[in-house]
Design an enzyme around this catalytic site. Structure first.
Site: not given
Length: 543
Positions: A113-114, A277, A282
């Site tokens: 993810s981020h 992201d 996101r």
């Protein structure tokens, strides 16, 4: 067809977190580490022989190598077909969409993810079920249990496939189809939003900047914003996915998306800005010299949903994670629909969406989504905002300020303390758990405690119970402080402190957020002894 049964030994650290298994790349590169976890996923599923699997990732370092391994393991284990994104690329919401459209058994998404990428960065593996959403705890628990006893995995002996060439090839007795990563997702977005209205608004002079942070949404953003919507070339910044995200941290917040923030808070800012992201689930929304908190963003989308074609008939309900501000609850009350408070983790929204109890959901950690897929969806949120702007023809700031005037303002902030020593972080949380039972009625400064607990959630659909989901301390004026440890990091612990104060008086809506929350910030440190136990004088990130 030459299938090998490869002997292995368990790794004892393969417990999935809120979004799958995340570790640093060198950990995944250990002998049989990835293979053990993937085989444990397969061993935890029923009746997968001959079924379809979706596979792709955010393009971070080790993505391509992992896909080749997983493809050969899927063939050896008897899957019938795997749909893989071109170049190994699939955003998380796009993967969810493909699972749903193709009635696949599920999908494996490769992403952290981020989190940062690169040879020493982070990598992750997550399994999504047939509704397109993250596997629920009963499945992730089964996967983890299997990792503790695994002694062999299945592997097909075969050459690597060309992931860049669209089309269908055979891998053993299994079919592999390399699909356009963007096309199906772009079609879905066009079915939900008024692209003609947005295109016309952009053509009229409305300006925007979209930062993909050298992560997965680059191809999606370029196709949608500069292609289908006619935004000028250069609207999409950092649009080429890179294995190390260009050395950046692909987290769309005010700290890590600082280049975009400087543009939107500059001397001649565009009308609108947005960032995504690493894996595209996101979003951060900005107006000219204006930041929209994720909690406010969810509330504004809910309040304006009927302006958007895909939601013109209204929404069934809303859901938010427990640490997310209660701003959307106030919208739900006015719309006379239900609002659900769940633990952190998108998987908790799945049952509500499947049962038709909720239509929009969101987390304060820059994630927003709806029932169109079963993941949060960054570009969907950006398009939702653009559709509202094209209809209302007001600035981002004016829309949000009008929202506050109608519903009141929930001053809200999250303070992250990253890389805290795990023992110290667990001690802090343990101390809080010991305190909550005796806190009701106690006074801290001008605040009096109304309730204090360790949040527990009973799913209204399947009655499953999730405990120890974060410490809540609520005050008699509606303010609150929440403490929890994040499950998304790979080094040490991340302590998150959430602060919220409701203000109905429009004359007080212009106070700077950290100033408005100043006393609560001091109270949070007093109660939890943050500085004493973590050794930190200030948060790593404030959003």
């Amino acid at each position: 067809m030459n299938i090998h049964t490869v002997a292995t030994q368990p790794y004892l650290d393969q417990k999935p977190g809120t979004s799958g298994l995340r570790k640093q790349v060198p950990t995944f590169q250990q002998r049989n580490y990835l293979e053990n976890f993937v085989q444990s996923i397969f061993d935890s599923l029923d009746g997968y022989e001959g079924t379809t699997l979706v596979l792709g990732g955010d393009g971070r370092y080790y993505n391509r190598e992992a896909i080749q391994i997983i493809l050969k393991m899927a063939a050896a284990n008897g899957f019938g077909k795997v749909l893989v994104g071109q170049g190994g690329i699939l955003s998380t919401p796009a993967a969810s969409n493909l699972i749903r459209q193709n009635q696949a058994l599920g999908g494996i998404i490769l992403s952290a993810s981020h989190n940062p990428g690169g040879p020493e960065g982070d990598f992750g593996v997550k399994y999504n079920i047939d509704n397109g959403g993250p596997a629920p705890e009963k499945i992730t628990n089964a996967i983890y249990k299997r990792t503790q006893t695994i002694d062999a995995y299945q592997m097909l002996e075969a050459l690597d496939l060309n992931l860049d060439q669209l089309g269908t090839v055979a891998l053993g007795e299994m079919t592999v189809e390399v699909v356009d990563s963007v096309a199906a997702y772009a079609d879905l977005m066009q079915s939900l939003f008024d692209f003609d209205a947005i295109r016309e608004y952009i053509a009229s002079g409305f300006s925007l900047a979209v930062d993909s942070m050298h992560a997965v949404t680059g191809p999606y953003a370029s196709k949608i914003f500069e292609g289908l919507l006619g935004a000028p070339a250069g609207t999409v910044k950092n649009g080429v996915p890179l294995e190390n995200f260009g050395g950046g941290h692909p987290d769309p917040n005010l700290v890590y998306a600082h280049d975009l923030v400087e543009i939107l808070f500059g001397d001649t800012p565009p009308d609108f800005g947005a960032a995504s992201d690493g894996d595209g689930d996101r979003n951060m929304i900005l107006g000219s010299n204006f930041f929209v908190t994720p909690s406010d963003s969810l509330a504004v989308l809910a309040a304006n949903a009927t302006l958007v074609p895909g939601y013109k008939d209204g929404i069934a309900g809303v859901a938010r994670s427990m640490p997310t501000s209660a701003a959307v609850d106030r919208v739900a009350a006015k719309l006379n629909i239900n609002s659900y408070e769940t633990p952190t983790g998108w998987k908790f929204f799945g049952n509500l969406l499947d049962a038709g109890k909720a239509t929009l959901c969101g987390e304060e950690s820059f994630g927003t989504g709806s029932n169109h897929v079963r993941e949060k969806d960054g570009l969907w949120a950006v398009l939702f905002w653009l559709n509202i702007l094209a209809v209302r023809k007001q600035s981002v700031a004016d829309i949000v300020k009008e929202h506050w005037a109608t519903y009141g303002r929930n001053y809200y902030s999250r303070h992250d303390y990253e890389g805290v020593d795990s023992d110290r972080a667990n001690t802090l949380m343990g101390n809080l758990r010991d305190k909550v039972g005796t806190m009701k009625g106690k006074t801290f400064g001008s605040y009096t405690v109304d309730y204090a607990d360790d949040f527990s959630y009973t799913d209204p659909v399947d009655n499953s119970v999730s405990q120890k989901q974060g410490i809540r301390i609520g005050f008699t004026d509606g303010s609150r402080v929440v403490f929890r440890l994040s499950g998304t990091g790979t080094q040490g612990a991340t302590l998150r402190v959430y602060l919220e104060s409701y203000e109905a008086d429009t004359a007080k809506h212009g106070i700077e957020t950290q100033e408005a929350l100043g006393e609560l910030i001091q109270i949070a440190d007093e109660i939890a002894q943050i500085k004493t136990l973590t050794g930190r004088d200030q948060p790593t990130v404030i959003t």
